[in-house]
Design a protein around this motif. Structure first.
Motif, PDB file in Angstrom:
ATOM      1  N   ALA A  30      -8.485  12.092 -18.098  1.00 60.04           N
ATOM      2  CA  ALA A  30      -7.767  12.318 -19.354  1.00 60.04           C
ATOM      3  C   ALA A  30      -6.468  11.517 -19.439  1.00 60.04           C
ATOM      4  CB  ALA A  30      -7.470  13.804 -19.517  1.00 60.04           C
ATOM      5  N   GLY A  31      -6.126  10.798 -18.391  1.00 63.43           N
ATOM      6  CA  GLY A  31      -4.944   9.940 -18.426  1.00 63.43           C
ATOM      7  C   GLY A  31      -3.712  10.505 -17.768  1.00 63.43           C
ATOM      8  N   GLY A  32      -3.857  11.593 -17.003  1.00 59.57           N
ATOM      9  CA  GLY A  32      -2.719  12.199 -16.331  1.00 59.57           C
ATOM     10  C   GLY A  32      -2.635  11.829 -14.865  1.00 59.57           C
ATOM     11  N   LEU A  33      -1.511  12.155 -14.261  1.00 60.14           N
ATOM     12  CA  LEU A  33      -1.279  11.922 -12.840  1.00 60.14           C
ATOM     13  C   LEU A  33      -1.186  13.287 -12.159  1.00 60.14           C
ATOM     14  CD1 LEU A  33      -0.749   9.603 -10.808  1.00 60.14           C
ATOM     15  CD2 LEU A  33       1.689   9.889 -11.278  1.00 60.14           C
ATOM     16  N   PRO A  34      -2.233  13.718 -11.438  1.00 59.26           N
ATOM     17  CA  PRO A  34      -2.240  15.070 -10.864  1.00 59.26           C
ATOM     18  C   PRO A  34      -1.459  15.174  -9.558  1.00 59.26           C
ATOM     19  CG  PRO A  34      -4.313  13.964 -10.378  1.00 59.26           C
ATOM     20  CD  PRO A  34      -3.515  13.020 -11.227  1.00 59.26           C
ATOM     21  N   PHE A  35      -0.728  16.284  -9.425  1.00 62.10           N
ATOM     22  CA  PHE A  35      -0.029  16.608  -8.186  1.00 62.10           C
ATOM     23  C   PHE A  35      -0.314  18.060  -7.829  1.00 62.10           C
ATOM     24  CE2 PHE A  35       2.236  12.757  -8.922  1.00 62.10           C
ATOM     25  CZ  PHE A  35       2.745  12.355  -7.693  1.00 62.10           C
ATOM     26  N   ILE A  36      -0.703  18.302  -6.592  1.00 67.31           N
ATOM     27  CA  ILE A  36      -0.964  19.663  -6.130  1.00 67.31           C
ATOM     28  C   ILE A  36       0.368  20.330  -5.782  1.00 67.31           C
ATOM     29  CG2 ILE A  36      -2.144  21.091  -4.422  1.00 67.31           C
ATOM     30  CD1 ILE A  36      -4.142  18.777  -4.082  1.00 67.31           C
ATOM     31  N   ILE A  37       0.568  21.532  -6.307  1.00 70.29           N
ATOM     32  CA  ILE A  37       1.805  22.277  -6.069  1.00 70.29           C
ATOM     33  C   ILE A  37       1.560  23.299  -4.961  1.00 70.29           C
ATOM     34  CG2 ILE A  37       3.587  23.738  -7.080  1.00 70.29           C
ATOM     35  CD1 ILE A  37       2.649  22.779  -9.828  1.00 70.29           C
ATOM     36  N   PRO A  38       2.133  23.126  -3.787  1.00 67.04           N
ATOM     37  CA  PRO A  38       1.950  24.128  -2.733  1.00 67.04           C
ATOM     38  C   PRO A  38       2.667  25.419  -3.093  1.00 67.04           C
ATOM     39  CG  PRO A  38       3.576  22.511  -2.046  1.00 67.04           C
ATOM     40  CD  PRO A  38       3.006  22.016  -3.346  1.00 67.04           C
ATOM     41  N   ILE A  39       2.095  26.540  -2.670  1.00 66.83           N
ATOM     42  CA  ILE A  39       2.730  27.826  -2.897  1.00 66.83           C
ATOM     43  C   ILE A  39       3.944  27.924  -1.979  1.00 66.83           C
ATOM     44  CG2 ILE A  39       2.402  30.322  -2.900  1.00 66.83           C
ATOM     45  CD1 ILE A  39       0.694  28.659  -4.936  1.00 66.83           C
ATOM     46  N   GLY A  40       5.109  28.098  -2.588  1.00 71.58           N
ATOM     47  CA  GLY A  40       6.326  28.091  -1.791  1.00 71.58           C
ATOM     48  C   GLY A  40       7.316  29.142  -2.233  1.00 71.58           C
ATOM     49  N   ASP A  41       8.590  28.803  -2.144  1.00 71.65           N
ATOM     50  CA  ASP A  41       9.686  29.707  -2.462  1.00 71.65           C
ATOM     51  C   ASP A  41       9.871  29.765  -3.978  1.00 71.65           C
ATOM     52  OD1 ASP A  41      12.112  31.082  -2.719  1.00 71.65           O
ATOM     53  OD2 ASP A  41      12.943  30.167  -0.902  1.00 71.65           O
ATOM     54  N   GLU A  42       9.936  30.971  -4.515  1.00 67.81           N
ATOM     55  CA  GLU A  42      10.135  31.128  -5.962  1.00 67.81           C
ATOM     56  C   GLU A  42      11.466  30.538  -6.402  1.00 67.81           C
ATOM     57  OE1 GLU A  42       9.201  35.265  -7.198  1.00 67.81           O
ATOM     58  OE2 GLU A  42       8.240  35.352  -5.223  1.00 67.81           O
ATOM     59  N   ALA A  43      12.433  30.448  -5.495  1.00 67.54           N
ATOM     60  CA  ALA A  43      13.730  29.870  -5.828  1.00 67.54           C
ATOM     61  C   ALA A  43      13.630  28.383  -6.166  1.00 67.54           C
ATOM     62  CB  ALA A  43      14.707  30.073  -4.675  1.00 67.54           C
ATOM     63  N   ASP A  44      12.527  27.745  -5.752  1.00 66.13           N
ATOM     64  CA  ASP A  44      12.344  26.312  -5.997  1.00 66.13           C
ATOM     65  C   ASP A  44      11.604  26.022  -7.300  1.00 66.13           C
ATOM     66  OD1 ASP A  44      13.582  25.698  -3.578  1.00 66.13           O
ATOM     67  OD2 ASP A  44      11.691  25.815  -2.470  1.00 66.13           O
ATOM     68  N   VAL A  45      11.177  27.061  -7.985  1.00 62.51           N
ATOM     69  CA  VAL A  45      10.334  26.868  -9.166  1.00 62.51           C
ATOM     70  C   VAL A  45      11.051  26.072 -10.252  1.00 62.51           C
ATOM     71  CG1 VAL A  45       9.241  28.073 -11.095  1.00 62.51           C
ATOM     72  CG2 VAL A  45       8.809  28.817  -8.760  1.00 62.51           C
ATOM     73  N   ALA A  46      12.313  26.350 -10.491  1.00 62.38           N
ATOM     74  CA  ALA A  46      13.044  25.639 -11.545  1.00 62.38           C
ATOM     75  C   ALA A  46      13.050  24.132 -11.299  1.00 62.38           C
ATOM     76  CB  ALA A  46      14.474  26.174 -11.646  1.00 62.38           C
ATOM     77  N   GLN A  47      13.220  23.726 -10.046  1.00 65.10           N
ATOM     78  CA  GLN A  47      13.211  22.305  -9.728  1.00 65.10           C
ATOM     79  C   GLN A  47      11.823  21.712  -9.940  1.00 65.10           C
ATOM     80  OE1 GLN A  47      14.801  21.353  -5.864  1.00 65.10           O
ATOM     81  NE2 GLN A  47      14.412  19.158  -6.068  1.00 65.10           N
ATOM     82  N   ILE A  48      10.793  22.466  -9.566  1.00 67.27           N
ATOM     83  CA  ILE A  48       9.419  22.011  -9.769  1.00 67.27           C
ATOM     84  C   ILE A  48       9.130  21.837 -11.250  1.00 67.27           C
ATOM     85  CG2 ILE A  48       6.983  22.668  -9.528  1.00 67.27           C
ATOM     86  CD1 ILE A  48       7.816  24.140  -6.934  1.00 67.27           C
ATOM     87  N   VAL A  49       9.533  22.813 -12.056  1.00 69.52           N
ATOM     88  CA  VAL A  49       9.312  22.749 -13.504  1.00 69.52           C
ATOM     89  C   VAL A  49       9.988  21.507 -14.088  1.00 69.52           C
ATOM     90  CG1 VAL A  49       9.901  23.877 -15.699  1.00 69.52           C
ATOM     91  CG2 VAL A  49       8.949  25.214 -13.811  1.00 69.52           C
ATOM     92  N   GLY A  50      11.173  21.170 -13.559  1.00 70.84           N
ATOM     93  CA  GLY A  50      11.871  19.984 -14.032  1.00 70.84           C
ATOM     94  C   GLY A  50      11.129  18.688 -13.755  1.00 70.84           C
ATOM     95  N   LEU A  51      10.288  18.682 -12.729  1.00 69.73           N
ATOM     96  CA  LEU A  51       9.528  17.488 -12.364  1.00 69.73           C
ATOM     97  C   LEU A  51       8.239  17.331 -13.163  1.00 69.73           C
ATOM     98  CD1 LEU A  51       9.833  17.777  -8.467  1.00 69.73           C
ATOM     99  CD2 LEU A  51      11.080  16.178  -9.934  1.00 69.73           C
ATOM    100  N   LEU A  52       7.737  18.433 -13.709  1.00 66.08           N
ATOM    101  CA  LEU A  52       6.417  18.431 -14.340  1.00 66.08           C
ATOM    102  C   LEU A  52       6.465  18.127 -15.829  1.00 66.08           C
ATOM    103  CD1 LEU A  52       4.794  21.625 -12.727  1.00 66.08           C
ATOM    104  CD2 LEU A  52       4.654  19.245 -11.932  1.00 66.08           C
ATOM    105  N   ASP A  53       5.395  17.476 -16.308  1.00 66.30           N
ATOM    106  CA  ASP A  53       5.182  17.304 -17.739  1.00 66.30           C
ATOM    107  C   ASP A  53       4.163  18.312 -18.257  1.00 66.30           C
ATOM    108  OD1 ASP A  53       6.875  14.929 -18.021  1.00 66.30           O
ATOM    109  OD2 ASP A  53       5.353  13.950 -16.796  1.00 66.30           O
ATOM    110  N   GLY A  54       3.364  18.873 -17.371  1.00 67.86           N
ATOM    111  CA  GLY A  54       2.376  19.881 -17.739  1.00 67.86           C
ATOM    112  C   GLY A  54       1.913  20.628 -16.509  1.00 67.86           C
ATOM    113  N   LEU A  55       1.308  21.793 -16.736  1.00 66.66           N
ATOM    114  CA  LEU A  55       0.860  22.649 -15.627  1.00 66.66           C
ATOM    115  C   LEU A  55      -0.583  23.074 -15.847  1.00 66.66           C
ATOM    116  CD1 LEU A  55       1.431  24.470 -13.116  1.00 66.66           C
ATOM    117  CD2 LEU A  55       2.205  26.229 -14.726  1.00 66.66           C
ATOM    118  N   LEU A  56      -1.402  22.909 -14.811  1.00 69.86           N
ATOM    119  CA  LEU A  56      -2.782  23.392 -14.809  1.00 69.86           C
ATOM    120  C   LEU A  56      -2.895  24.543 -13.814  1.00 69.86           C
ATOM    121  CD1 LEU A  56      -5.805  23.309 -15.426  1.00 69.86           C
ATOM    122  CD2 LEU A  56      -6.023  21.365 -13.852  1.00 69.86           C
ATOM    123  N   LEU A  57      -3.147  25.735 -14.339  1.00 72.21           N
ATOM    124  CA  LEU A  57      -3.352  26.928 -13.513  1.00 72.21           C
ATOM    125  C   LEU A  57      -4.845  27.083 -13.264  1.00 72.21           C
ATOM    126  CD1 LEU A  57      -0.932  29.284 -15.462  1.00 72.21           C
ATOM    127  CD2 LEU A  57      -0.528  28.370 -13.167  1.00 72.21           C
TER     128      LEU A  57
END
Length: 237
Positions: A30-57
């Motif tokens: 579909a033209g995206g660049l996939p990155f696997i998000i390891p399950i980690g510290d919830e305190a890091d979520v804001a930084q992860i969200v800042g890096l992402l353009d979209g999320l696949l659950l």
């Protein structure tokens, strides 16, 4: 620049992460660049969200019923508590900043719980009335039942139809759906198969596995990923 799509992996009891290649290939096609998000510290979520353009659950284990104020039913399957908490925070923060989300199977259920909804822990035992075979015995990429789509919904527009065929691998399902979502897909037995946001740019959850159907060339499934990736505008492009 291709949009960066974070993909959540499944997690086993020993915290081993794994992810079927079909999810990544669907994003790549579909033209995206996939990155696997390891399950980690919830305190890091804001930084992860800042890096992402979209999320696949993605799909996976059952969701802990304590998270929607229920105790475990005798037919509840295996749960992944660390994944539940991390993904809930991830989904809520993505919703808060209005970044696109696609939820698949468990991902749909996670989205519903994230906004205060509830689940049937086991539809065979808890859903009133006869149901279809939602844990299909047919091959993974075989569409096993129909879904009726709401007229005018995002999903109906993507599909170009108000009735589609889907595959099915679940024993949990949505029960109470908060008003922040519209129900956009229902199986003939009444089981909710899809929801979408009423006010976000793109939040879609489906109970089936379009990544498997897309791998087999299903046009509607490929359109779902194309529409999703298409709205995930890369902030650096």
């Amino acid at each position: 620049m291709k949009p960066i799509i974070g993909i959540t992996p499944d997690v086993e009891k020993d915290d081993k992460h794994f992810l079927r290649n079909d999810y990544m290939q669907a994003i790549i096609r579909a033209g995206g660049l996939p990155f696997i998000i390891p399950i980690g510290d919830e305190a890091d979520v804001a930084q992860i969200v800042g890096l992402l353009d979209g999320l696949l659950l993605t799909g996976g284990n059952d969701i802990n019923p304590i998270l929607f104020n229920e105790e475990p039913h005798t037919h509840l399957g295996e749960v992944s508590p660390s994944r539940d908490l991390f993904e809930l925070e991830l989904a809520r923060q993505m919703l808060a900043v209005d970044k696109p989300i696609l939820g698949i199977c468990r991902g749909l259920q996670l989205l519903n719980v994230a906004v205060g909804g509830t689940l049937y822990q086991d539809i065979q035992q808890q859903y009133k009335g006869p149901i279809l075979q939602h844990l299909q015995k047919a091959p993974d990429a075989h569409p096993s039942h129909f879904v009726q789509l709401a007229k005018g919904s995002l999903l109906a527009k993507i599909a170009g139809s108000e009735r589609i065929q889907v595959n099915s691998f679940h024993h949990q399902a949505l029960k109470d759906v908060p008003t922040v979502f519209n129900i956009s897909g229902i199986a003939s037995d009444g089981i909710i198969e899809a929801v979408e946001s009423v006010d976000k740019q793109f939040v879609l959850g489906v109970q089936w596995h379009p990544e498997l159907l897309a791998s087999n060339g299903d046009v509607v499934s490929r359109r779902i990923f194309e529409e999703f990736v298409g709205v995930c505008v890369n902030k650096n492009s």
